[in-house]
Design a protein around this motif. Structure first.
Motif, short mmCIF file in Angstrom:
data_model
loop_
_atom_site.label_atom_id
_atom_site.label_comp_id
_atom_site.label_asym_id
_atom_site.label_seq_id
_atom_site.Cartn_x
_atom_site.Cartn_y
_atom_site.Cartn_z
N PRO A 1 1.06 -1.27 0.01
CA PRO A 1 -0.12 0.05 0.09
C PRO A 1 0.63 1.26 0.09
O PRO A 1 0.39 2.24 -0.48
N GLN A 2 1.76 1.22 0.49
CA GLN A 2 3.01 2.50 0.49
C GLN A 2 3.89 2.45 -0.61
O GLN A 2 4.09 3.62 -1.09
N ILE A 3 3.72 1.56 -1.71
CA ILE A 3 4.65 1.82 -2.76
C ILE A 3 3.86 1.84 -4.10
O ILE A 3 4.57 2.36 -5.05
N GLY A 4 2.66 1.71 -4.09
CA GLY A 4 1.54 2.06 -5.09
C GLY A 4 1.49 1.19 -6.31
O GLY A 4 0.75 1.45 -7.31
N VAL A 5 2.23 -0.20 -5.90
CA VAL A 5 1.78 -0.80 -7.14
C VAL A 5 1.97 -2.49 -6.61
O VAL A 5 1.94 -2.71 -5.35
N ALA A 6 0.89 -3.25 -7.14
CA ALA A 6 1.02 -4.85 -6.84
C ALA A 6 1.92 -5.38 -8.09
O ALA A 6 1.80 -5.00 -9.00
N VAL A 7 2.58 -6.28 -7.54
CA VAL A 7 3.63 -7.27 -8.52
C VAL A 7 2.95 -8.56 -8.63
O VAL A 7 2.77 -9.35 -7.71
N CYS A 8 2.48 -8.59 -9.70
CA CYS A 8 1.65 -9.73 -10.20
C CYS A 8 2.53 -10.98 -10.06
O CYS A 8 2.22 -12.17 -9.66
#
Length: 341
Positions: free
Chosen positions: A152-159
């Motif tokens: 939530p703090q880095i702004g991306v989800a790594v699929c």
């Protein structure tokens, strides 16, 4: 410290290399000039590259069969940033003020880069503190931080992490004018051995997109994000960005990313004007030193972009191979805090 490897390992007599003495005589003025000005009290500034000395003790091993599974390289961030004219420091950076007093000078947000598996080696509190400033991440570090609960703090989800033979990722396309580049500009990603399939979260801004050869979307290539801690994060999908083809356009993008992380106001200068102009910025309580090393065989005319108000007094010295130091007059080219050497 400087090691001069002057004589071959074969162990011939010194007088078989008579030109060595001429080389030493002609090198001495510049070396003495450097020694008189760059003491141990100087500290490097730039994008911080935190790397604990016991890093290998904190990384998971994929198979547990080979010693190289413990490798956590400290150099990848520097290999990526330095040739783009961005200075680095081999230590984590903290809030910087012009006069050292946060009560009198508006603090400059620190910018740090977490690259590769070093993301396993940092304490939670260190990561949170850095996420309150500016943080540059590569794909591997982003995946690790997501696994550690910092998604939530880095702004991306790594699929997923995808290797070269598993997927046809090919091109990076500019989709945002925040890059400083025209939309639709392409960069080559064919030589990247592994990438992260990034999905930006709500509020994150995709600067460039990763495409397949037939121009189908693969995922985000770069993502800028302002988190709820007051910090900013810029994530690269690639996990070996230093190995990708370089260009002047990519230099603009990467320097814009660093400026974004620092809210447009860095505590260090950046350099353009030629390929592989490697900057080193050092400071003590009285002075700043900006060293620009020409890492290319071609001549260059460095342009220094000050991230802070341009110094009123500039003393500039040119060091050329086997020549005495020579004072030169820099040229102020605009009001945008630029100096041409």
């Amino acid at each position: 410290a400087l090691l001069l490897d002057l004589f071959p390992f074969s162990g011939n007599r010194a007088d078989t290399e008579p030109k060595i003495w001429e080389l030493l005589d002609r090198s001495r003025p510049a070396l003495e000039w450097i020694a008189a000005r760059f003491g141990k009290e100087l500290q490097t500034t730039g994008v911080g590259l935190p790397w604990p000395p016991d890093a290998a003790a904190h990384v998971p091993t994929p198979d547990g069969r080979a010693m190289d599974e413990l490798d956590v390289g400290p150099f990848e961030g520097g290999k990526f940033l330095l040739p783009y004219g961005i200075p680095v420091s081999a230590r984590r950076q903290f809030i910087f003020t012009q006069n050292g007093d946060a009560s009198r000078s508006r603090p400059v947000p620190p910018v740090n880069a977490i690259v590769g598996r070093v993301a396993w080696t940092l304490e939670d509190v260190e990561i949170l503190e850095m996420l309150c400033g500016g943080v540059l991440l590569d794909g591997t570090a982003a995946q690790i931080l997501c696994q550690r609960g910092f998604g939530p703090q880095i702004g991306v989800a790594v699929c997923r992490m995808v290797e070269r033979e598993e997927a046809p990722y090919s091109l990076e396309m500019v989709v945002s004018r925040e890059t400083g580049l025209p939309k639709g500009l392409y960069f080559n990603h064919n030589s990247c051995p592994v990438v992260a399939e990034l999905a930006p979260v709500r509020g994150a801004r995709e600067w460039t997109t990763l495409l397949t050869p037939d121009r189908k979307r693969f995922g985000a290539a770069t993502v800028a994000y302002e988190n709820d801690l007051g910090g900013r994060v810029f994530t690269l999908a690639t996990s070996n960005s230093a190995g990708l083809p370089r260009s002047y356009q990519k230099q603009i993008l990467v320097q814009r990313a660093v400026q974004f992380l620092a809210h447009g106001r860095t505590s260090f200068a950046m350099v353009t004007g030629g390929p592989h102009l490697l900057p080193i910025q050092l400071v003590n309580r009285q002075k700043r030193f900006m060293v620009v090393f020409n890492g290319s065989p071609d001549p260059a005319c460095p342009v220094i972009h000050w991230g802070f108000p341009r110094p009123h007094k500039l003393r500039t010295t040119l060091l050329r191979p086997l020549e005495k130091p020579r004072s030169i007059r820099p040229r102020i080219v605009s009001r945008a805090h630029q100096t041409v050497i």
